[in-house]
Design a protein around this motif. Structure first.
Motif, PDB file in Angstrom:
ATOM      1  N   UNK A 282       0.731  -1.182   0.023  1.00  0.00           N
ATOM      2  CA  UNK A 282      -0.145   0.132   0.125  1.00  0.00           C
ATOM      3  C   UNK A 282       0.873   1.296   0.112  1.00  0.00           C
ATOM      4  N   UNK A 283       1.860   1.268   0.645  1.00  0.00           N
ATOM      5  CA  UNK A 283       3.017   2.284   0.661  1.00  0.00           C
ATOM      6  C   UNK A 283       3.553   2.597  -0.588  1.00  0.00           C
ATOM      7  N   UNK A 284       3.915   1.731  -1.416  1.00  0.00           N
ATOM      8  CA  UNK A 284       4.788   1.978  -2.720  1.00  0.00           C
ATOM      9  C   UNK A 284       3.470   2.562  -3.646  1.00  0.00           C
ATOM     10  N   UNK A 285       2.253   1.825  -3.455  1.00  0.00           N
ATOM     11  CA  UNK A 285       1.110   1.871  -4.404  1.00  0.00           C
ATOM     12  C   UNK A 285       0.779   3.336  -4.423  1.00  0.00           C
ATOM     13  N   UNK A 286       0.505   4.171  -3.266  1.00  0.00           N
ATOM     14  CA  UNK A 286       0.368   5.296  -3.022  1.00  0.00           C
ATOM     15  C   UNK A 286       1.202   6.405  -3.350  1.00  0.00           C
TER      16      UNK A 286
END
Length: 486
Positions: A282-286
């Motif tokens: 989720x961190x890298x996606x956002x």
């Protein structure tokens, strides 16, 4: 639900950050014609000096506090303790800051009116310390912050228009310039009881925050050096007129940066929350979506205001400030550079607990900025300061990129570039065409803007840009819900 919340937070933070610069931006065309470059330069120079006191009073708490609060926001007891621990440090440094300011005013400033100017601007040392803005950002209370901020900014706006009437009213202008933030921060302090319990805190629990805070302090010092040093060196090497020109440039740049970095303001608490709980996907996606958004917005803003620099300066500050058009062109690339470096250096490195790497990048940038300012301001004045800032920001970004693996950076930068490049190219052509055909400054600026942004948005839509398609779908769903409720 979390995704929608992030979008709402972005909208609120965009309003909040833009409004932070809206008062000076809206009032600048008025006050610049009354106070003239000399009066504007005097307030700007004093503000830059006070900002140096402010970074030592704040240490690195405005950024560190967001991460610290986001990590414990689900635990009432830990949250209350952490608020009191960080606030206690801030109050102590505020007291030390006022002692140094008193010494500076006694031995460094002889003019009585100048001393009064510094006293007025120095109010921010206390109100920023008590304002605990980091608490509300860490809790993502952007709706409350936006409503509160708009109220006090409206009062500040009215105060400037009603009471700044003559060239000598620069002290009144300075007072209302800090009034909005001071009022907002006092409201924050009054509301803090909702999150703080009456349990005592131990000194050793407070000390544990000092080490990470000092990293953020060092980072703030380095950033402030190459954001305020320009004004300081211009004031020392040249005169108040050049500082006045540069102030007009910085106001345009700051307003545009507030739009570009608005998403970053809501990302730090969210990315810190993801990292704390191990949600790396989720961190890298956002972060990838944030980079895409920055490119869509920052690149056209940079190009458009480089093309319309004279028109923008004339509308903002009047004919006497037209020499500011050249430094405006030189500094505009920083809108994109700072947008990306803010994402990598703050929204990514800090949640990953790599603030040391982020500090190294801004330290190198500050050194580069100082060296370039030494040579460029002497020869090119305001234009030299603008060029030095642009080169320094480019160096910061390059150093930050090198802290990540090539694979991670490649994935971050992997967006569909064709719609962005085609949209800006044809938008710029249309903009130049309008500028060649129209003579009236205001109509020309509005027409050029309509053509540039209209063509740019149309091509993004035709090319099915991911962010644009998602934004349109979100708006469509929102409107359908409203219609169905009726």
């Amino acid at each position: 639900m979390e995704k929608i919340s992030l979008k709402k937070n972005f909208i609120m933070n965009c309003i909040l950050t833009v409004s932070s610069l809206a008062v000076p931006f809206v009032t600048f065309p008025y006050v610049s014609r009354i106070l003239l470059p000399e009066g504007i330069g005097r307030v700007s120079f004093a503000t830059s000096v006070i900002n140096y006191f402010l970074i030592f009073v704040q240490l690195g708490i405005p950024t560190y506090g967001i991460r610290a609060i986001a990590q414990v926001r689900d635990n009432r007891r830990d949250l209350s303790q952490r608020i009191k621990e960080i606030l206690l440090i801030n109050i102590f440094t505020c007291f030390i800051g006022y002692l140094f300011l008193a010494v500076f005013l006694m031995f460094g400033i002889s003019d009585h009116e100048y001393r009064l100017l510094y006293c007025i601007l120095g109010i921010t040392l206390l109100t920023d310390s008590l304002g605990v803005e980091w608490l509300y950002k860490g809790l993502e209370q952007y709706r409350y912050m936006t409503i509160r901020s708009l109220f006090f900014k409206f009062l500040s706006l009215m105060g400037i228009f009603l009471f700044v009437k003559e060239k000598q009213d620069y002290l009144v202008y300075a007072f209302f310039s800090v009034f909005a933030s001071a009022g907002s921060n006092l409201c924050n302090f009054i509301m803090i009881h909702k999150y703080v319990d009456r349990e005592k805190i131990k000194i050793r629990d407070t000390i544990k925050h000092l080490k990470p805070i000092l990293y953020f302090l060092a980072m703030s010092v380095a950033i402030t050096v190459y954001t305020n040093l320009d004004n300081i060196m211009l004031g020392v090497v040249t005169d108040d007129v050049q500082v006045g020109y540069y102030s007009a440039v910085v106001k345009v740049r700051s307003l545009l940066l507030s739009i570009v970095t608005a998403l970053g303001g809501v990302l730090l608490p969210r990315t810190s929350y993801y990292i704390e709980r191990g949600f790396y996907d989720e961190f890298y996606k956002v972060c990838r979506k944030a980079f895409h958004f920055i490119c869509l917005l920052a690149i056209p803003l940079t190009i458009f205001f480089m093309l319309t620099a004279e028109l923008c300066v004339y509308i903002l500050a009047g004919e006497e400030f037209l020499p500011a058009a050249k430094p405006l062109r030189w500094i505009m690339p920083t809108v994109f550079l700072v947008g990306v470096s803010n994402l990598i250096g703050v929204q990514m490195l800090i949640p990953l607990h790599k603030e040391k790497k982020s500090f190294q990048s801004v330290l190198i940038g500050a050194i580069v900025n100082f060296i370039l300012n030494t040579f460029l301001i002497t020869n090119f004045k305001a234009s030299g300061a603008a060029l030095a800032t642009t080169v320094a920001e480019a160096v910061v970004l390059i150093v930050q990129i090198k802290t990540f693996e090539k694979k991670s950076i490649r994935e971050l930068f992997c967006i569909n570039w064709k719609p962005v490049l085609f949209g800006n190219f044809f938008g710029a052509l249309a903009c130049k065409g309008v500028m060649c055909l129209l003579d009236n400054v205001y109509i020309c600026f509005l027409g050029a803007g309509a053509m540039y942004w209209g063509i740019y948005a149309l091509l993004l839509w035709l090319k099915k840009d991911e962010v644009i398609v998602e934004a349109i779908e979100s708006c469509t769903c929102f409107l359908k819900k409203k219609i169905n409720r009726r």
